[in-house]
Motif scaffolding. Sequence first.
Motif, PDB file in Angstrom:
ATOM      1  N   LEU A  15       5.239  30.989  -3.539  1.00  0.00           N
ATOM      2  CA  LEU A  15       5.322  31.948  -2.432  1.00  0.00           C
ATOM      3  C   LEU A  15       5.338  33.387  -2.966  1.00  0.00           C
ATOM      4  O   LEU A  15       4.652  34.258  -2.438  1.00  0.00           O
ATOM      5  CB  LEU A  15       6.563  31.659  -1.574  1.00  0.00           C
ATOM      6  CG  LEU A  15       6.747  32.550  -0.341  1.00  0.00           C
ATOM      7  CD1 LEU A  15       5.543  32.472   0.602  1.00  0.00           C
ATOM      8  CD2 LEU A  15       8.027  32.170   0.417  1.00  0.00           C
ATOM      9  N   GLU A  18       1.826  34.298  -4.068  1.00  0.00           N
ATOM     10  CA  GLU A  18       0.899  34.540  -2.949  1.00  0.00           C
ATOM     11  C   GLU A  18       1.208  35.867  -2.261  1.00  0.00           C
ATOM     12  O   GLU A  18       0.296  36.607  -1.901  1.00  0.00           O
ATOM     13  CB  GLU A  18       0.957  33.382  -1.941  1.00  0.00           C
ATOM     14  CG  GLU A  18       0.486  32.044  -2.489  1.00  0.00           C
ATOM     15  CD  GLU A  18      -0.990  32.017  -2.884  1.00  0.00           C
ATOM     16  OE1 GLU A  18      -1.726  32.975  -2.591  1.00  0.00           O
ATOM     17  OE2 GLU A  18      -1.394  31.022  -3.510  1.00  0.00           O
ATOM     18  N   MET A  19       2.488  36.168  -2.077  1.00  0.00           N
ATOM     19  CA  MET A  19       2.838  37.442  -1.444  1.00  0.00           C
ATOM     20  C   MET A  19       2.444  38.615  -2.344  1.00  0.00           C
ATOM     21  O   MET A  19       2.002  39.655  -1.869  1.00  0.00           O
ATOM     22  CB  MET A  19       4.332  37.490  -1.111  1.00  0.00           C
ATOM     23  CG  MET A  19       4.763  36.489  -0.042  1.00  0.00           C
ATOM     24  SD  MET A  19       3.811  36.573   1.486  1.00  0.00           S
ATOM     25  CE  MET A  19       4.452  38.078   2.187  1.00  0.00           C
ATOM     26  N   GLU A  49      -6.304  38.264   3.198  1.00  0.00           N
ATOM     27  CA  GLU A  49      -6.075  37.342   4.319  1.00  0.00           C
ATOM     28  C   GLU A  49      -6.045  35.889   3.843  1.00  0.00           C
ATOM     29  O   GLU A  49      -5.260  35.083   4.340  1.00  0.00           O
ATOM     30  CB  GLU A  49      -7.145  37.545   5.393  1.00  0.00           C
ATOM     31  CG  GLU A  49      -6.868  38.807   6.209  1.00  0.00           C
ATOM     32  CD  GLU A  49      -8.058  39.300   7.012  1.00  0.00           C
ATOM     33  OE1 GLU A  49      -9.058  38.566   7.142  1.00  0.00           O
ATOM     34  OE2 GLU A  49      -7.983  40.450   7.500  1.00  0.00           O
ATOM     35  N   LEU A  52      -2.748  35.331   2.266  1.00  0.00           N
ATOM     36  CA  LEU A  52      -1.752  35.244   3.338  1.00  0.00           C
ATOM     37  C   LEU A  52      -1.744  33.825   3.924  1.00  0.00           C
ATOM     38  O   LEU A  52      -0.678  33.260   4.212  1.00  0.00           O
ATOM     39  CB  LEU A  52      -2.093  36.277   4.418  1.00  0.00           C
ATOM     40  CG  LEU A  52      -1.060  36.535   5.494  1.00  0.00           C
ATOM     41  CD1 LEU A  52       0.206  37.125   4.905  1.00  0.00           C
ATOM     42  CD2 LEU A  52      -1.632  37.495   6.543  1.00  0.00           C
ATOM     43  N   GLY A  53      -2.926  33.265   4.086  1.00  0.00           N
ATOM     44  CA  GLY A  53      -3.030  31.885   4.567  1.00  0.00           C
ATOM     45  C   GLY A  53      -2.353  30.913   3.607  1.00  0.00           C
ATOM     46  O   GLY A  53      -1.696  29.958   4.033  1.00  0.00           O
ATOM     47  N   HIS A  54      -2.503  31.172   2.298  1.00  0.00           N
ATOM     48  CA  HIS A  54      -1.835  30.314   1.313  1.00  0.00           C
ATOM     49  C   HIS A  54      -0.313  30.426   1.458  1.00  0.00           C
ATOM     50  O   HIS A  54       0.393  29.425   1.400  1.00  0.00           O
ATOM     51  CB  HIS A  54      -2.232  30.729  -0.111  1.00  0.00           C
ATOM     52  CG  HIS A  54      -3.673  30.463  -0.426  1.00  0.00           C
ATOM     53  ND1 HIS A  54      -4.263  30.886  -1.588  1.00  0.00           N
ATOM     54  CD2 HIS A  54      -4.634  29.804   0.274  1.00  0.00           C
ATOM     55  CE1 HIS A  54      -5.537  30.496  -1.604  1.00  0.00           C
ATOM     56  NE2 HIS A  54      -5.783  29.856  -0.474  1.00  0.00           N
ATOM     57  N   ALA A  55       0.164  31.666   1.623  1.00  0.00           N
ATOM     58  CA  ALA A  55       1.611  31.878   1.788  1.00  0.00           C
ATOM     59  C   ALA A  55       2.103  31.103   3.011  1.00  0.00           C
ATOM     60  O   ALA A  55       3.157  30.456   2.975  1.00  0.00           O
ATOM     61  CB  ALA A  55       1.912  33.370   1.940  1.00  0.00           C
ATOM     62  N   GLN A  56       1.319  31.129   4.071  1.00  0.00           N
ATOM     63  CA  GLN A  56       1.754  30.428   5.284  1.00  0.00           C
ATOM     64  C   GLN A  56       1.803  28.919   5.076  1.00  0.00           C
ATOM     65  O   GLN A  56       2.723  28.246   5.549  1.00  0.00           O
ATOM     66  CB  GLN A  56       0.844  30.766   6.465  1.00  0.00           C
ATOM     67  CG  GLN A  56       1.364  30.116   7.747  1.00  0.00           C
ATOM     68  CD  GLN A  56       0.890  30.801   8.992  1.00  0.00           C
ATOM     69  OE1 GLN A  56      -0.178  31.407   8.997  1.00  0.00           O
ATOM     70  NE2 GLN A  56       1.660  30.714  10.052  1.00  0.00           N
ATOM     71  N   ARG A  57       0.831  28.385   4.349  1.00  0.00           N
ATOM     72  CA  ARG A  57       0.853  26.938   4.086  1.00  0.00           C
ATOM     73  C   ARG A  57       2.109  26.559   3.308  1.00  0.00           C
ATOM     74  O   ARG A  57       2.738  25.532   3.565  1.00  0.00           O
ATOM     75  CB  ARG A  57      -0.407  26.531   3.322  1.00  0.00           C
ATOM     76  CG  ARG A  57      -1.521  26.110   4.287  1.00  0.00           C
ATOM     77  CD  ARG A  57      -2.872  26.434   3.774  1.00  0.00           C
ATOM     78  NE  ARG A  57      -3.310  25.553   2.692  1.00  0.00           N
ATOM     79  CZ  ARG A  57      -4.462  25.749   2.025  1.00  0.00           C
ATOM     80  NH1 ARG A  57      -5.247  26.753   2.346  1.00  0.00           N
ATOM     81  NH2 ARG A  57      -4.819  24.933   1.069  1.00  0.00           N
ATOM     82  N   ILE A  59       4.970  28.229   3.325  1.00  0.00           N
ATOM     83  CA  ILE A  59       6.117  28.400   4.227  1.00  0.00           C
ATOM     84  C   ILE A  59       6.244  27.184   5.159  1.00  0.00           C
ATOM     85  O   ILE A  59       7.339  26.662   5.378  1.00  0.00           O
ATOM     86  CB  ILE A  59       5.987  29.726   5.017  1.00  0.00           C
ATOM     87  CG1 ILE A  59       6.294  30.904   4.077  1.00  0.00           C
ATOM     88  CG2 ILE A  59       6.911  29.744   6.243  1.00  0.00           C
ATOM     89  CD1 ILE A  59       6.023  32.281   4.667  1.00  0.00           C
ATOM     90  N   GLU A  60       5.108  26.717   5.673  1.00  0.00           N
ATOM     91  CA  GLU A  60       5.140  25.540   6.557  1.00  0.00           C
ATOM     92  C   GLU A  60       5.767  24.342   5.843  1.00  0.00           C
ATOM     93  O   GLU A  60       6.592  23.630   6.414  1.00  0.00           O
ATOM     94  CB  GLU A  60       3.709  25.176   6.998  1.00  0.00           C
ATOM     95  CG  GLU A  60       3.177  26.075   8.105  1.00  0.00           C
ATOM     96  CD  GLU A  60       1.663  25.978   8.274  1.00  0.00           C
ATOM     97  OE1 GLU A  60       1.124  26.775   9.057  1.00  0.00           O
ATOM     98  OE2 GLU A  60       1.026  25.134   7.610  1.00  0.00           O
TER      99      GLU A  60
END
Length: 147
Positions: A15, A18-19, A49, A52-57, A59-60
């Motif tokens: 995370l 990615e951030m 972007e 950011l999508g990787h970070a969201q995956r 986080i999920e």
Amino acid sequence: MANDPRMTGYLMRALSAEMAAVQQYLTQSSLTAMWQLKEYSGRFRRDAEEELGHAQRLIEHMLMLGIPFNGTQLPPIRPGRSLEEMLLIDRDLEIDVIRLYEEAAHYCARVRAEGLQALFAGLLQEELGHLRDLDHLLTEMHQGAIA
Ligand SMILES: [Fe+2]
Ligand SMILES: [Fe+2]
């Protein structure tokens, strides 16, 4: 899985990486816009972007696993002073995250954490794609195809 500290460590490091990549690419997008390199500015924006999508995956997955996470400390941005320097720095960053995902995917396979193994393996493939894109751009640049 939430009580496997090594797994949690991989997720947190991922995370942060990615951030950090989001910050890096956004900064480079703004700088190249200031240098009137519109095409590159758009490219860096799209890269940001994707990261950011990787970070969201990530986080999920952490939410699903009940792993607490917080605002991680990010490394300083290294935007670079020229387009070539930017791409070389980004190349190093992508290689670092590729190493992290290789190790994390390997560990998950070993402890049979299939869901996370698939997550890390998928992210690994995308980062390898980023590295290929950067190498392609650098090759073009050295051949004088890009000013
Ligand atoms: Fe990424
Ligand atoms: Fe990447």
